[in-house]
Write a protein that holds these residues in place. Structure first.
Motif, PDB file in Angstrom:
ATOM      1  N   ARG A  86     -21.546   4.989  -0.392  1.00 45.94           N
ATOM      2  CA  ARG A  86     -20.385   4.981  -1.335  1.00 45.94           C
ATOM      3  C   ARG A  86     -20.678   5.998  -2.608  1.00 45.94           C
ATOM      4  O   ARG A  86     -21.526   5.267  -3.376  1.00 45.94           O
ATOM      5  N   LEU A  87     -20.119   6.921  -2.849  1.00 47.76           N
ATOM      6  CA  LEU A  87     -20.209   7.637  -4.183  1.00 47.76           C
ATOM      7  C   LEU A  87     -19.348   7.428  -5.349  1.00 47.76           C
ATOM      8  O   LEU A  87     -19.451   6.909  -6.362  1.00 47.76           O
ATOM      9  N   PHE A  88     -17.969   7.460  -4.588  1.00 54.59           N
ATOM     10  CA  PHE A  88     -16.846   7.391  -5.598  1.00 54.59           C
ATOM     11  C   PHE A  88     -15.564   6.539  -5.020  1.00 54.59           C
ATOM     12  O   PHE A  88     -15.597   6.373  -3.763  1.00 54.59           O
ATOM     13  N   GLU A  89     -14.809   6.186  -5.968  1.00 50.54           N
ATOM     14  CA  GLU A  89     -13.678   5.079  -5.400  1.00 50.54           C
ATOM     15  C   GLU A  89     -12.749   5.316  -6.454  1.00 50.54           C
ATOM     16  O   GLU A  89     -12.882   5.082  -7.556  1.00 50.54           O
ATOM     17  N   PHE A  90     -11.502   5.896  -5.970  1.00 51.62           N
ATOM     18  CA  PHE A  90     -10.416   6.191  -6.693  1.00 51.62           C
ATOM     19  C   PHE A  90      -9.046   5.508  -6.466  1.00 51.62           C
ATOM     20  O   PHE A  90      -8.890   5.456  -5.219  1.00 51.62           O
ATOM     21  N   ARG A  91      -8.317   5.058  -7.366  1.00 49.28           N
ATOM     22  CA  ARG A  91      -7.086   4.210  -7.266  1.00 49.28           C
ATOM     23  C   ARG A  91      -6.057   5.062  -7.262  1.00 49.28           C
ATOM     24  O   ARG A  91      -5.665   5.684  -8.426  1.00 49.28           O
ATOM     25  N   ARG A  92      -5.311   5.406  -6.133  1.00 51.68           N
ATOM     26  CA  ARG A  92      -4.186   6.191  -6.247  1.00 51.68           C
ATOM     27  C   ARG A  92      -3.016   5.422  -6.995  1.00 51.68           C
ATOM     28  O   ARG A  92      -2.001   6.084  -7.649  1.00 51.68           O
ATOM     29  N   GLY A  93      -2.807   4.190  -6.645  1.00 55.26           N
ATOM     30  CA  GLY A  93      -1.787   3.173  -7.362  1.00 55.26           C
ATOM     31  C   GLY A  93      -1.715   1.877  -6.576  1.00 55.26           C
ATOM     32  O   GLY A  93      -2.109   1.872  -5.443  1.00 55.26           O
ATOM     33  N   MET A  94      -1.201   0.982  -7.323  1.00 48.06           N
ATOM     34  CA  MET A  94      -0.996  -0.454  -6.860  1.00 48.06           C
ATOM     35  C   MET A  94       0.367  -0.760  -6.599  1.00 48.06           C
ATOM     36  O   MET A  94       0.605  -1.887  -5.907  1.00 48.06           O
ATOM     37  N   LYS A  95       1.364  -0.085  -7.088  1.00 43.56           N
ATOM     38  CA  LYS A  95       2.797  -0.403  -6.831  1.00 43.56           C
ATOM     39  C   LYS A  95       3.150  -0.562  -5.514  1.00 43.56           C
ATOM     40  O   LYS A  95       4.173  -1.354  -5.319  1.00 43.56           O
ATOM     41  N   ARG A  96       2.914   0.334  -4.658  1.00 40.45           N
ATOM     42  CA  ARG A  96       3.482   0.343  -3.404  1.00 40.45           C
ATOM     43  C   ARG A  96       2.448   1.012  -2.332  1.00 40.45           C
ATOM     44  O   ARG A  96       1.493   2.002  -2.734  1.00 40.45           O
ATOM     45  N   TYR A  97       2.499   0.797  -1.141  1.00 37.97           N
ATOM     46  CA  TYR A  97       1.511   1.356  -0.190  1.00 37.97           C
ATOM     47  C   TYR A  97       2.389   2.758   0.243  1.00 37.97           C
ATOM     48  O   TYR A  97       3.535   2.948   0.143  1.00 37.97           O
ATOM     49  N   VAL A  98       1.434   3.674   0.538  1.00 38.93           N
ATOM     50  CA  VAL A  98       2.236   5.045   0.846  1.00 38.93           C
ATOM     51  C   VAL A  98       1.295   5.617   1.937  1.00 38.93           C
ATOM     52  O   VAL A  98       0.228   5.160   2.403  1.00 38.93           O
ATOM     53  N   SER A  99       1.952   6.481   2.506  1.00 38.57           N
ATOM     54  CA  SER A  99       1.304   7.334   3.772  1.00 38.57           C
ATOM     55  C   SER A  99       0.674   8.692   3.214  1.00 38.57           C
ATOM     56  O   SER A  99       1.326   9.637   2.882  1.00 38.57           O
ATOM     57  N   ILE A 100      -0.821   8.582   3.138  1.00 39.48           N
ATOM     58  CA  ILE A 100      -1.535   9.851   2.610  1.00 39.48           C
ATOM     59  C   ILE A 100      -1.571  10.990   3.654  1.00 39.48           C
ATOM     60  O   ILE A 100      -2.185  10.461   4.829  1.00 39.48           O
TER      61      ILE A 100
END
Length: 443
Positions: free
Chosen positions: A220-234
């Motif tokens: 693992r090199l990086f870990e990015f958080r898209r958001g915590m408010k809601r689950y989304v479909s990437i």
């Protein structure tokens, strides 16, 4: 880089069903109720329609091999058959039928990969011969897979489990499994390689965390958080050509761009700050805190964002250098291609500079009030982005740069390479003058 989106049905404008960028993000392919279309995306001002194919209707997969004349098409009317066309000649190179519906197709200079729900087929692209069949793979109802596009490797990534986010990395050149990466706790939703095949990005069905791993080691090199408010479909992930940035789009109105940078500890030593001190305390604490807590401390937020004027529509995004400047391209199921300027130094909100229709002629100029809005909803002054500023201060592009990509020149352009040429040198398809590496045989 190659990415695909598929609508839930032919409800889009004129029946837009799918869209995908080719491997170097120089063209856009769209599948429609009437067939498919190939567009150039090498100019901001103009988007040429390279080809319009009507060989079969209701195209839900269309993939072009770099800038060659080879295109792979799958139709809803015959979902188990893959058709490979030479679109400049208007001929079919070959077709293959499979035991079940084709869910996705991936291409590079050496391999053509066909993904079904529980099996993967690997073909040699120069003659389309089947080299390997991976049977009884974990259930993969969306056909999720990624294929590296670098000339020196053919790494294939696909789900290793239907219940958790395991990734199998397979060497499609040597036909052997390389590693298994335990990437996420929930099933995978998106995968993509960088251009050199040295990094792999992934997202799970939850859509809150995006991780980047080294290839082939799987660290693992990086870990990015898209958001915590809601689950989304990437719906799509895409690296920039230099792998310095990674964009992610979903069924929300926001596209996130993350910067892959390693913060140097030496700088913190030179100019210590309170935040640096707290950061060191957190790093020390993470050695004895639970894994989930320590992971949270190492996650970065988005470097830049785009606010789409739509919500709930499927789209596919890609980072590209267009006319020497960094851009974000978003092809949406509303029937448009949106082009945004990206500031590679300061990030922030990206500016919309052009909106192209995928079915009518001409482009839709961006009015000043449409370019960007502040958080208060007030229009921002136009041409304030990094890319726009550079463009205004530099030499105006030539007319050839404005007209973009064309395949009109050269009597032999788009011809199939004769079989005897394969032994002389590896096939390179880096520009539009190269030809697809296939023999003209039908199955």
């Amino acid at each position: 880089m190659e990415t695909r989106e598929t609508s839930d049905g032919p409800e889009g404008p004129q029946g837009l069903i799918c869209a995908s960028f080719n491997q170097d993000t120089t063209s856009l392919s769209v599948g429609t109720k009437a067939g498919y279309r190939l567009f150039s995306v090498t100019s901001v001002e103009k988007m040429d329609c390279i080809h319009e194919g009507a060989e079969c209707p209701d195209v839900y997969i269309v993939e072009r091999l770099f800038s060659s004349s080879l295109v792979v098409v799958v139709s809803l009317s015959m979902p188990r058959r893959m058709n490979v066309y030479h679109f400049k000649k208007g001929t079919e190179i070959c077709n293959y039928s499979y035991s079940n519906n084709i869910l996705s197709v991936r291409l590079n200079r050496q391999r053509l990969v066909v993904c079904l729900e529980e099996s993967v087929y690997i073909h040699n692209i120069k003659d389309m011969k089947l080299l390997k069949t991976l049977l009884n793979t974990p259930s993969n109802p969306t056909g999720l897979c990624a294929l590296s596009v670098n000339h020196g490797n053919s790494y294939l990534a696909y789900p290793g489990s239907a219940t958790v986010g395991e990734i199998i990395v397979y060497d499609a050149n040597n036909l052997s499994t390389m590693t298994m990466i335990p990437a996420h706790d929930s099933p995978l939703a998106a995968l993509t390689f960088n251009a050199s095949g040295t990094k792999l990005a992934s997202a799970s069905e939850r859509g809150t965390v995006i991780r980047v791993f080294t290839i082939p080691e799987g660290q693992r090199l990086f870990e990015f958080r898209r958001g915590m408010k809601r689950y989304v479909s990437i719906s799509s992930l895409s690296f920039s050509a230099d792998a310095q940035f990674l964009c992610a789009s979903s069924n929300t109105e926001t596209v996130h761009i993350f910067k892959l940078e390693v913060h140097s500890p030496s700088r913190e030593e030179e100019s210590p700050t309170w935040s640096a001190y707290v950061g060191k305390m957190f790093s020390a604490a993470s050695t004895y805190l639970p894994t989930q807590v320590s992971d949270m401390m190492h996650q970065d937020r988005a470097f830049a964002t785009v606010r789409l004027n739509m919500f709930g529509l499927k789209n596919v995004c890609a980072l590209a250098t267009v006319q020497k400047l960094p851009r974000l391209l978003v092809a949406s199921s509303d029937g448009h291609l949106y082009i945004y300027n990206v500031d590679p130094q300061d990030g922030g909100e990206c500016v919309l500079v052009r909106k192209h229709r995928l079915f009518e002629t001409g482009e839709e100029p961006v009015e000043p009030e449409e370019e960007a809005e502040s958080e208060e909803g007030l229009p921002q002054p136009p041409n304030q982005s990094y890319a726009a500023t550079v463009a205004l201060s530099s030499t105006p592009p030539s007319s050839s740069a404005l007209t973009g990509y064309s395949e009109d020149g050269g009597a032999q352009k788009g011809d199939v390479i004769p079989e005897h040429e394969f032994a002389e040198a590896p096939v390179c398809l880096d520009d539009e003058n190269e030809f697809p590496p296939v023999s003209n045989q039908s199955n």
